[in-house]
Design an enzyme around this catalytic site. Structure first.
Site, PDB file in Angstrom:
ATOM      1  N   PHE A 176       0.864  -1.186   0.000  1.00  0.00           N
ATOM      2  CA  PHE A 176       0.000   0.000   0.000  1.00  0.00           C
ATOM      3  C   PHE A 176       0.893   1.227   0.000  1.00  0.00           C
ATOM      4  O   PHE A 176       1.627   1.476   0.960  1.00  0.00           O
ATOM      5  CB  PHE A 176      -0.948   0.059   1.205  1.00  0.00           C
ATOM      6  CG  PHE A 176      -1.871   1.241   1.103  1.00  0.00           C
ATOM      7  CD1 PHE A 176      -3.060   1.164   0.398  1.00  0.00           C
ATOM      8  CD2 PHE A 176      -1.507   2.469   1.640  1.00  0.00           C
ATOM      9  CE1 PHE A 176      -3.884   2.277   0.244  1.00  0.00           C
ATOM     10  CE2 PHE A 176      -2.336   3.591   1.491  1.00  0.00           C
ATOM     11  CZ  PHE A 176      -3.517   3.494   0.793  1.00  0.00           C
TER      12      PHE A 176
ATOM     13  N   ASP B 127       9.601   2.749   1.635  1.00  0.00           N
ATOM     14  CA  ASP B 127       8.444   3.570   1.988  1.00  0.00           C
ATOM     15  C   ASP B 127       8.274   3.487   3.505  1.00  0.00           C
ATOM     16  O   ASP B 127       7.713   2.516   4.024  1.00  0.00           O
ATOM     17  CB  ASP B 127       7.196   3.078   1.254  1.00  0.00           C
ATOM     18  CG  ASP B 127       5.967   3.935   1.591  1.00  0.00           C
ATOM     19  OD1 ASP B 127       6.029   4.698   2.573  1.00  0.00           O
ATOM     20  OD2 ASP B 127       4.951   3.815   0.872  1.00  0.00           O
TER      21      ASP B 127
ATOM     22  N   LYS C 276       3.358  11.444   6.795  1.00  0.00           N
ATOM     23  CA  LYS C 276       2.518  11.299   7.994  1.00  0.00           C
ATOM     24  C   LYS C 276       3.072  12.039   9.212  1.00  0.00           C
ATOM     25  O   LYS C 276       2.870  13.237   9.339  1.00  0.00           O
ATOM     26  CB  LYS C 276       2.307   9.806   8.300  1.00  0.00           C
ATOM     27  CG  LYS C 276       1.460   9.105   7.236  1.00  0.00           C
ATOM     28  CD  LYS C 276       0.952   7.776   7.732  1.00  0.00           C
ATOM     29  CE  LYS C 276       0.383   6.897   6.639  1.00  0.00           C
ATOM     30  NZ  LYS C 276      -0.963   7.234   6.230  1.00  0.00           N
TER      31      LYS C 276
HETATM   32  C1  LIG Z   1       3.205   2.906   3.546  1.00  0.00           C
HETATM   33  C2  LIG Z   1       2.331   4.005   3.043  1.00  0.00           C
HETATM   34  N1  LIG Z   1       2.696   4.679   1.941  1.00  0.00           N
HETATM   35  C3  LIG Z   1       1.955   5.683   1.454  1.00  0.00           C
HETATM   36  C4  LIG Z   1       0.774   6.062   2.068  1.00  0.00           C
HETATM   37  C5  LIG Z   1      -0.050   7.189   1.487  1.00  0.00           C
HETATM   38  O1  LIG Z   1      -0.004   8.305   2.292  1.00  0.00           O
HETATM   39  P1  LIG Z   1      -1.105   9.469   2.119  1.00  0.00           P
HETATM   40  O2  LIG Z   1      -2.409   8.898   2.607  1.00  0.00           O
HETATM   41  O3  LIG Z   1      -0.599  10.594   2.984  1.00  0.00           O
HETATM   42  O4  LIG Z   1      -1.151   9.813   0.668  1.00  0.00           O
HETATM   43  C6  LIG Z   1       0.355   5.381   3.198  1.00  0.00           C
HETATM   44  C7  LIG Z   1      -0.929   5.736   3.857  1.00  0.00           C
HETATM   45  O5  LIG Z   1      -1.479   5.017   4.653  1.00  0.00           O
HETATM   46  C8  LIG Z   1       1.151   4.326   3.705  1.00  0.00           C
HETATM   47  O6  LIG Z   1       0.791   3.625   4.783  1.00  0.00           O
END
Ligand SMILES: Cc1ncc(COP(=O)(O)O)c(C=O)c1O
Length: 409
Positions: free
Chosen positions: A148, A233, A262
Site C-alpha cells: 500500500f 516507503d 505522515k
Molecule cells: C506505507 C504508506 N505509503 C503511502 C501512504 C499514502 O499516504 P497518504 O495517505 O498521505 O497519501 C500510506 C498511507 O497510509 C502508507 O501507509
C-alpha cells in the site's frame, strides 16, 4: 473516560450530514471527534476515547503536542506560504535537519504520502535514464504483493487490492510485483531495465506484516549488486513507530531512498519527503517536479520541531519498550478467538478467527468500550497508539481490549 458510550444527538446530526454531503470513499466508525489531547479524544457529545490508531501513524506525537502546537503558532504569526517561487526561512533548515536525521545529502519535500511515493518513482526513473543508462521509456520498478503506497492512479495500478484498483484503469506501465518477503522472487524479477525496488519495511495496510528476518538485508545486497535503488516507503513505519527512527534499522539496512510522510507533519500539516544522496536526488532540474504547497514554511516549521523531538530518542524508546510489553501481554492472554498477534514497537496487528465476527465489528465494540482502533482486510485489527502513551493507559486499554477480542460477534 467512559465505557458503554452511546451515540448522542450532535453525533447523529453530523453523521447524517456526512452521509449526505461527503463522498463515501471511507467507512469511518460512527464517532465525531471534537477535541484531542495526547492520546485522548473527545467526541461532540462529550464521550472520551483512547486513540489507538493515531491517524495511521500521522499522530505519533499525540494530539496537539505542546511543542508542535507552539511551533505552528509561532509560524502562523510570521509566514504561512511562499510557494517555491521564492525561498522561505524554514525550508532550508528543515531540509538540512531531515537529511541529517536520515544520514543522506538531499531532500525533496511534498505534502501527502502518495505525492512522495510518486516523487520517488519519478526520481528512480530519471536516475535510471541519466545515471544507470537505461534506454528511454524502458525503466521498470519492482514492488511487493500486498503493498500500500497511496491512492494515485499510478500507485493503485501496482496494488493487488481489488478495492483500491478495480475500475480505475488504464494504469501506468513499468511495474512488476513479486511476493513480499521472497528475495528469490525479487532476484528473478530484476533485469537490466530495473531501476528500483519500492518496498515497505513492514506492510502496514496489509495488516502489520513483518517480512522474514534477513529479507531487507538480502534485498539491500541484491540491489547494490545489480545497480538498483532500494526505496523504503517509511511513511507509516518510520519516525519512531517501530521503536527505531526508521524501520529499516531493525535489519541494519540503509536504503538508497527514504520516503517519509505522515508523522513528519506532527499531526498538524501534511508534510512528506523523499530523502536520498546527491547522486540520486540531484537528477532533478528546475521545472521538472514540484508542488505549490511542498516545503511551505508552516509545515517546515513543524517538521523542524518533529525532527528535534525524534533526536531525543525518547519516542523510539517508549515505542520499543511499551510495544514489546503490549505484544507480550496480548500473546500471553491466549484469547481463543485470536489467531495471530504480530508487531514491532507500538504497531500491532491482531488477526481474528471467523467466530469473532469481522474486525470491523470488533472495532465497533471497542469504540463502545472507549477505544478507537481500525480494522484492515476483514479480519485484522491494527493498533498504533501515539508514541507518547504511558503504561497505565495501555493497561487500561488492555482491560477493555481482551474481553472485546474474546467476545463472539
Ligand atoms: C506505507 C504508506 N505509503 C503511502 C501512504 C499514502 O499516504 P497518504 O495517505 O498521505 O497519501 C500510506 C498511507 O497510509 C502508507 O501507509
Amino acid at each position: 473516560m467512559s465505557t458503554d458510550q452511546a451515540v448522542g444527538g450532535r453525533t447523529e446530526e453530523l453523521l447524517r450530514l456526512a452521509e449526505r454531503y461527503a463522498a463515501h470513499n471511507y467507512h469511518p466508525l460512527p464517532v465525531v471527534i471534537e477535541r484531542g489531547e495526547g492520546c485522548w479524544v473527545t467526541d461532540v457529545d462529550g464521550a472520551r476515547y483512547l486513540d489507538m490508531l493515531s491517524a495511521y501513524s500521522a499522530l505519533n506525537f499525540g494530539h496537539r503536542h505542546p511543542r508542535l502546537v507552539d511551533a505552528a503558532h509561532r509560524q502562523l504569526d510570521a509566514l504561512t506560504l511562499t510557494s517555491r517561487a521564492f525561498h522561505n526561512d524554514a525550508f532550508p533548515v528543515f531540509c538540512r535537519d531531515l537529511a541529517e536525521l536520515a544520514g543522506k545529502e538531499m531532500v525533496l519535500t511534498m505534502n501527502t504520502g502518495a505525492e512522495a511515493v510518486e516523487t520517488a518513482i519519478k526520481t528512480a526513473r530519471r536516475w535510471g535514464y541519466d545515471v544507470k543508462g537505461v534506454a528511454p521509456d524502458r525503466a521498470r520498478i519492482v514492488v511487493a504483493d500486498g503493498n500500500f503506497h497511496g491512492r494515485t492512479v499510478t500507485i493503485v495500478g501496482f496494488s493487488d487490492d481489488p478495492a483500491a484498483r478495480d475500475g480505475f484503469g488504464p494504469f501506468t506501465p513499468g511495474f512488476v510485483s513479486v511476493p513480499y518477503g521472497d528475495v528469490d522472487a525479487l532476484r528473478a524479477a530484476i533485469d537490466e531495465d530495473t531501476v528500483a525496488f519500492l518496498v515497505e519495511p513492514i506492510q502496514g495496510e496489509a495488516g502489520v506484516v513483518i517480512p522474514p528476518d534477513g529479507y531487507l538485508r538480502a534485498a539491500r545486497e541484491l540491489c547494490s549488486d545489480r545497480g538498483v535503488l532500494l526505496m523504503a516507503d517509511e511513511i507509516q513505519s518510520g519516525l519512531g513507530r517501530t521503536g527505531t527512527t526508521f524501520a529499516c534499522e531493525h535489519e541494519g539496512v540503509v536504503p538508497d531512498v527514504y520516503i517519509v510522510g505522515k508523522a513528519l507533519g506532527g499531526g498538524i500539516m501534511p508534510l512528506s519527503a523523499v530523502v536520498a544522496d546527491r547522486e540520486v536526488l540531484g537528477v532533478f532540474r528546475p521545472g521538472e517536479h514540484g508542488s505549490t504547497f511542498g516545503g511551505n514554511p508552516l509545515a517546515c516549521a513543524i517538521g523542524i520541531e518533529v525532527i528535534d523531538l525524534l533526536r531525543s530518542g525518547e519516542f523510539q524508546r517508549n515505542s520499543a519498550e511499551l510495544g514489546a510489553w503490549l505484544l507480550g501481554e496480548l500473546r500471553a492472554a491466549n484469547v481463543p478467538t485470536v489467531t495471530e498477534v504480530r508487531g514491532r514497537g507500538l504497531w500491532i496487528g491482531i488477526d481474528l478467527a471467523p467466530s469473532a465476527g469481522t474486525a470491523r465489528q470488533a472495532c465497533e465494540r471497542l469504540m463502545t468500550a472507549g477505544i478507537l482502533a481500525k480494522d484492515t482486510h476483514e479480519s485484522t485489527i491494527r493498533l498504533a497508539p501515539p508514541l507518547v502513551i504511558e503504561r497505565g493507559e495501555l493497561e487500561w486499554a488492555l482491560e477493555r481490549l481482551l474481553p472485546v477480542l474474546a467476545s463472539a460477534a
